[in-house]
Scaffold this active site. Structure first.
Site, PDB file in Angstrom:
ATOM      1  N   GLY A  90      32.286  43.051  15.772  1.00 52.20           N
ATOM      2  CA  GLY A  90      33.504  42.822  16.550  1.00 52.20           C
ATOM      3  C   GLY A  90      34.761  43.431  15.967  1.00 52.20           C
ATOM      4  O   GLY A  90      35.827  42.854  16.068  1.00 52.20           O
ATOM      5  N   GLY A  92      35.278  47.111  16.154  1.00 53.46           N
ATOM      6  CA  GLY A  92      35.489  48.490  16.622  1.00 53.46           C
ATOM      7  C   GLY A  92      34.708  49.540  15.854  1.00 53.46           C
ATOM      8  O   GLY A  92      34.989  50.722  15.979  1.00 53.46           O
ATOM      9  N   LEU A  93      33.711  49.120  15.072  1.00 58.13           N
ATOM     10  CA  LEU A  93      32.901  50.118  14.369  1.00 58.13           C
ATOM     11  C   LEU A  93      31.545  50.315  15.052  1.00 58.13           C
ATOM     12  O   LEU A  93      30.631  50.889  14.482  1.00 58.13           O
ATOM     13  CB  LEU A  93      32.713  49.725  12.898  1.00 58.13           C
ATOM     14  CG  LEU A  93      34.002  49.654  12.074  1.00 58.13           C
ATOM     15  CD1 LEU A  93      33.698  49.263  10.638  1.00 58.13           C
ATOM     16  CD2 LEU A  93      34.755  50.987  12.095  1.00 58.13           C
ATOM     17  N   ALA A  98      25.218  49.906  18.001  1.00 57.69           N
ATOM     18  CA  ALA A  98      24.215  50.164  16.954  1.00 57.69           C
ATOM     19  C   ALA A  98      23.065  49.154  17.060  1.00 57.69           C
ATOM     20  O   ALA A  98      21.905  49.494  16.819  1.00 57.69           O
ATOM     21  CB  ALA A  98      24.872  50.088  15.578  1.00 57.69           C
ATOM     22  N   ASP A 139      30.064  54.963  22.217  1.00 55.40           N
ATOM     23  CA  ASP A 139      29.510  54.258  21.050  1.00 55.40           C
ATOM     24  C   ASP A 139      27.997  54.457  20.937  1.00 55.40           C
ATOM     25  O   ASP A 139      27.492  54.827  19.873  1.00 55.40           O
ATOM     26  CB  ASP A 139      29.785  52.746  21.143  1.00 55.40           C
ATOM     27  CG  ASP A 139      31.220  52.399  20.787  1.00 55.40           C
ATOM     28  OD1 ASP A 139      32.066  53.313  20.815  1.00 55.40           O
ATOM     29  OD2 ASP A 139      31.488  51.225  20.490  1.00 55.40           O
TER      30      ASP A 139
HETATM   31  O1  PMV Z   1      33.621  49.626  21.036  1.00 56.31           O
HETATM   32  P1  PMV Z   1      34.945  49.992  20.438  1.00 56.31           P
HETATM   33  O2  PMV Z   1      35.833  48.843  20.173  1.00 56.31           O
HETATM   34  O3  PMV Z   1      34.780  50.935  19.296  1.00 56.31           O
HETATM   35  O4  PMV Z   1      35.759  50.831  21.533  1.00 56.31           O
HETATM   36  C1  PMV Z   1      35.161  51.752  22.354  1.00 56.31           C
HETATM   37  C2  PMV Z   1      36.119  52.776  22.805  1.00 56.31           C
HETATM   38  C3  PMV Z   1      36.952  52.517  24.041  1.00 56.31           C
HETATM   39  O5  PMV Z   1      37.398  53.801  24.425  1.00 56.31           O
HETATM   40  C4  PMV Z   1      38.144  51.650  23.740  1.00 56.31           C
HETATM   41  C5  PMV Z   1      36.163  51.889  25.189  1.00 56.31           C
HETATM   42  C6  PMV Z   1      35.084  52.785  25.754  1.00 56.31           C
HETATM   43  O6  PMV Z   1      34.266  52.234  26.509  1.00 56.31           O
HETATM   44  O7  PMV Z   1      35.077  53.982  25.507  1.00 56.31           O
END
Ligand code: PMV
Length: 300
Positions: A90, A92-93, A98, A139
């Site tokens: 939680g 943003g990494l 993953a 991600d």
């Molecule tokens: O999952 P996070 O918190 O690393 O954010 C993903 C990136 C955003 O651009 C904010 C959301 C997305 O869906 O691309």
């Protein structure tokens, strides 16, 4: 018999949020991962060592979706799933992506499905939707393919070869970041301030192309400048917060070449680019002196 699957964490180097609107973003895998181990069992069970929790509802939901997509009936093939890893949750990494990638790979190995990376990526995206609603897919893509990638929605990914490795310090505000909330905030603000947002989005687009060129050339000073500019744009669309701004300022004052928030924002993590390992130690110490956790990563 047991099978293992891994999914790597990520940092977004440029253009989180803008990527949701079709603007190119650049992200990189980091050397921290989630590992899923599957063993045959009497009954279906998930144990998440990170949460110290068994049969978490969301994880069960994701498992059901992924297993049904690959045609595995878990009521006939009960398994025990153990999830662990050194990626903070939680913040943003990319821990959720993953986890989905690691789970898909472990299932593929366990049931001898030989799924290709493209298929793993697609499965992980279904899982990500449970966590995040309508994620851009950046991600799960980085987590699956690794390396540094150029990502645009609905387009094939492109790999970026770095001219020089990047030494990065990740600073954690300690504030849990809700990507869903931040994405929603941007959407609402954009509706109200369409013209201004269109201008900011165009700046973000051209910054992506500049940054890519500098990454390929290995021009660390310019890469740093672009990161700090990117932070300013992210701040303008309302996804920074005072702790993120403070850590960005602090790293610039302490000799970083550039710094920005990374991921969803409104808390979570920021990244600072530095020139070498020695500067990584300096910045990490500055963060920790003030009570913020840090992580040092080398990319490329
Ligand atoms: O999952 P996070 O918190 O690393 O954010 C993903 C990136 C955003 O651009 C904010 C959301 C997305 O869906 O691309």
């Amino acid at each position: 018999m047991s099978s293992i699957g891994r999914g790597y964490g990520k940092i977004i180097l440029f253009n989180e949020h803008f990527v949701v609107y079709g603007i190119p973003a650049i992200a990189s895998a980091i050397d921290r991962y989630v590992e899923v181990k599957i063993t045959d069992s009497e009954e279906l069970e998930i144990f998440d060592e990170r949460l110290k929790r068994a049969n978490d509802k969301i994880e069960m939901k994701i498992l059901n979706i992924i297993s049904s997509k690959i045609g595995v009936d878990l009521s006939k093939n009960p398994i025990k799933i153990e999830i662990k890893g050194d990626l903070p949750l939680g913040s943003g990494l990319g821990a959720s992506a993953a986890t989905c990638v690691a789970l898909s790979r472990a299932l593929s190995n366990h049931f001898n499905l030989n799924l290709r990376d493209e298929e793993i990526n697609e499965l992980a995206y279904y899982g990500e939707k449970i966590f995040h609603g309508t994620p851009s897919g950046i991600d799960n893509t980085v987590s699956t393919f690794g390396g540094v990638i150029w990502f645009e929605r609905e387009k094939n990914i492109e790999r970026i070869t770095l001219g020089k490795p990047l030494y990065i310090v990740i600073g954690n505000t300690g504030i849990p970041s809700s990507t869903k909330k931040a994405v929603e905030k941007v959407r609402k603000r954009r509706e109200r301030e369409r013209e201004r947002f269109d201008e900011i989005f165009e700046e973000a687009r051209s910054l992506a192309y500049d940054s890519r060129r500098y990454l390929e050339m290995g021009d660390l000073d310019k890469i740093g400048e672009c990161m700090t500019k990117n932070h300013a744009l992210l701040k303008e669309i309302g996804v920074s917060c005072k702790e993120l701004d403070m850590l960005v300022e602090l790293s610039l004052k302490s000799g970083a070449l550039g710094a920005k928030l990374t991921g969803g924002g409104l808390g979570g993590n920021m990244i600072a680019l530095v020139k070498d390992e020695k500067d990584q130690d300096i910045i990490a110490r500055e963060f920790e002196k003030r009570g913020f956790k840090s992580m040092k990563v080398k990319v490329g």
